[in-house]
Design a protein around this motif. Structure first.
Motif, PDB file in Angstrom:
ATOM      1  N   GLU A   1      -3.290  -2.396  -8.983  1.00  0.00           N
ATOM      2  CA  GLU A   1      -2.485  -2.908  -7.864  1.00  0.00           C
ATOM      3  C   GLU A   1      -1.879  -1.758  -7.067  1.00  0.00           C
ATOM      4  OE1 GLU A   1      -0.691  -5.352  -5.174  1.00  0.00           O
ATOM      5  OE2 GLU A   1      -2.244  -5.834  -6.639  1.00  0.00           O
ATOM      6  N   ALA A   2      -1.381  -0.748  -7.784  1.00  0.00           N
ATOM      7  CA  ALA A   2      -0.803   0.418  -7.100  1.00  0.00           C
ATOM      8  C   ALA A   2      -1.865   1.141  -6.280  1.00  0.00           C
ATOM      9  CB  ALA A   2      -0.189   1.360  -8.128  1.00  0.00           C
ATOM     10  N   MET A   3      -3.075   1.233  -6.851  1.00  0.00           N
ATOM     11  CA  MET A   3      -4.166   1.897  -6.137  1.00  0.00           C
ATOM     12  C   MET A   3      -4.582   1.085  -4.911  1.00  0.00           C
ATOM     13  SD  MET A   3      -6.551   3.328  -9.236  1.00  0.00           S
ATOM     14  CE  MET A   3      -7.749   4.048  -8.124  1.00  0.00           C
ATOM     15  N   ARG A   4      -4.590  -0.251  -5.061  1.00  0.00           N
ATOM     16  CA  ARG A   4      -4.935  -1.105  -3.912  1.00  0.00           C
ATOM     17  C   ARG A   4      -3.924  -0.932  -2.784  1.00  0.00           C
ATOM     18  NH1 ARG A   4      -6.569  -4.940  -7.768  1.00  0.00           N
ATOM     19  NH2 ARG A   4      -4.506  -5.913  -7.772  1.00  0.00           N
ATOM     20  N   GLN A   5      -2.646  -0.852  -3.170  1.00  0.00           N
ATOM     21  CA  GLN A   5      -1.607  -0.670  -2.153  1.00  0.00           C
ATOM     22  C   GLN A   5      -1.757   0.671  -1.451  1.00  0.00           C
ATOM     23  OE1 GLN A   5       2.161  -1.293  -4.065  1.00  0.00           O
ATOM     24  NE2 GLN A   5       1.893  -3.505  -4.190  1.00  0.00           N
ATOM     25  N   ASN A   6      -2.071   1.698  -2.247  1.00  0.00           N
ATOM     26  CA  ASN A   6      -2.267   3.020  -1.641  1.00  0.00           C
ATOM     27  C   ASN A   6      -3.481   3.034  -0.724  1.00  0.00           C
ATOM     28  OD1 ASN A   6      -0.052   4.144  -2.875  1.00  0.00           O
ATOM     29  ND2 ASN A   6      -1.184   4.909  -4.646  1.00  0.00           N
ATOM     30  N   GLN A   7      -4.551   2.350  -1.188  1.00  0.00           N
ATOM     31  CA  GLN A   7      -5.770   2.327  -0.390  1.00  0.00           C
ATOM     32  C   GLN A   7      -5.588   1.510   0.892  1.00  0.00           C
ATOM     33  OE1 GLN A   7      -8.622   0.841  -3.162  1.00  0.00           O
ATOM     34  NE2 GLN A   7      -8.899   2.797  -4.205  1.00  0.00           N
ATOM     35  N   SER A   8      -4.681   0.538   0.850  1.00  0.00           N
ATOM     36  CA  SER A   8      -4.484  -0.304   2.022  1.00  0.00           C
ATOM     37  C   SER A   8      -3.712   0.436   3.112  1.00  0.00           C
ATOM     38  CB  SER A   8      -3.738  -1.585   1.648  1.00  0.00           C
ATOM     39  OG  SER A   8      -2.410  -1.287   1.243  1.00  0.00           O
ATOM     40  N   LEU A   9      -3.028   1.511   2.733  1.00  0.00           N
ATOM     41  CA  LEU A   9      -2.306   2.305   3.725  1.00  0.00           C
ATOM     42  C   LEU A   9      -3.264   3.294   4.372  1.00  0.00           C
ATOM     43  CD1 LEU A   9       1.015   3.090   1.810  1.00  0.00           C
ATOM     44  CD2 LEU A   9       0.731   1.545   3.740  1.00  0.00           C
ATOM     45  N   PRO A  10      -3.230   3.418   5.708  1.00  0.00           N
ATOM     46  CA  PRO A  10      -4.096   4.382   6.384  1.00  0.00           C
ATOM     47  C   PRO A  10      -3.667   5.813   6.049  1.00  0.00           C
ATOM     48  CG  PRO A  10      -2.552   3.404   7.926  1.00  0.00           C
ATOM     49  CD  PRO A  10      -2.397   2.654   6.640  1.00  0.00           C
ATOM     50  N   GLN A  11      -4.578   6.735   6.221  1.00  0.00           N
ATOM     51  CA  GLN A  11      -4.305   8.128   5.877  1.00  0.00           C
ATOM     52  C   GLN A  11      -3.429   8.797   6.935  1.00  0.00           C
ATOM     53  OE1 GLN A  11      -7.798  10.485   5.286  1.00  0.00           O
ATOM     54  NE2 GLN A  11      -6.683  12.372   4.876  1.00  0.00           N
ATOM     55  N   ALA A  12      -2.359   9.449   6.482  1.00  0.00           N
ATOM     56  CA  ALA A  12      -1.489  10.193   7.396  1.00  0.00           C
ATOM     57  C   ALA A  12      -2.043  11.611   7.575  1.00  0.00           C
ATOM     58  CB  ALA A  12      -0.075  10.254   6.830  1.00  0.00           C
TER      59      ALA A  12
END
Length: 207
Positions: free
Chosen positions: A110-121
């Motif tokens: 779930e944490a990885m999904r949340q991170n992946q759902s955020l665009p790259q800064a």
């Protein structure tokens, strides 16, 4: 209780039932030993015949033989039951361990999904001057999009400077990551009392 490959997993209730059965067998074994003790304390191995080979007259030979036979059978049952208890406890512990590992894996996923759902800064605001145009919009944010600049086409800070110059006096669409969430902010580059058109310091992120 389910056998290996059965449909129903072992439960705490199953283990409690096995333990109750174990207690019952132990009570029956104790009763048989007490019966032997009441027969002149013959125990499990004392002879049941007298010196001349005749059945002893001072004890109930049939009762003693029956008690001895029952003790042997009950002890075998007890041994098998203890093995069942051990296996059931092992399965319970294994399932708890498996459940814990699954919960951890799901939390990580779930944490990885949340991170992946955020665009790259590609850059970060590391300082904002109070009273500047940027002070009403950006904080200590990571920048995802700055006008037409994003992680795919960003090369250096000159890209941002060019967008700022071309957008003087006009609202500029900026997307940042703030508190682990994607946030859209409005920013209008303009002249002010301080230096530049924004009043904030932007640094590139090393990826």
């Amino acid at each position: 209780m389910a056998e290996p490959g059965g449909a129903r997993p072992v439960t705490v209730s199953d283990v409690q039932q096995l333990v109750r059965r174990k207690d019952e067998i132990e009570a029956q074994i104790k009763a048989c030993y007490e019966l032997l003790e009441g027969q002149k304390g013959v125990g499990m191995h004392e002879p049941l015949v007298d010196a001349e080979g005749f059945p002893r007259a001072d004890i109930d030979v049939y009762q003693v033989r029956t008690a001895r036979h029952n003790i042997i059978c009950l002890q075998n049952d007890h041994k098998a039951l203890m093995k069942q208890v051990e296996e059931a406890l092992h399965k319970l512990h294994a399932r708890e361990k498996e459940k814990h590992a699954k919960d951890e894996a799901e939390a990580l996923a779930e944490a990885m999904r949340q991170n992946q759902s955020l665009p790259q800064a590609f850059a970060k605001v590391n300082a904002v001057t109070p009273g500047s145009p940027a002070s009403v919009s950006v904080l200590d944010d990571e920048i995802v999009e700055f006008g037409s600049v994003n992680a795919n086409n960003f090369q250096n800070l000159q890209n941002i400077a060019t967008v700022v110059q071309h957008s003087e006096g006009r609202p500029l669409s900026v997307t940042v990551i703030r508190g682990g969430r994607r946030v859209h902010v409005g920013l209008t580059p303009k002249r002010w009392a301080g230096k530049g058109l924004l009043g904030c310091n932007i640094i590139p992120l090393q990826r």
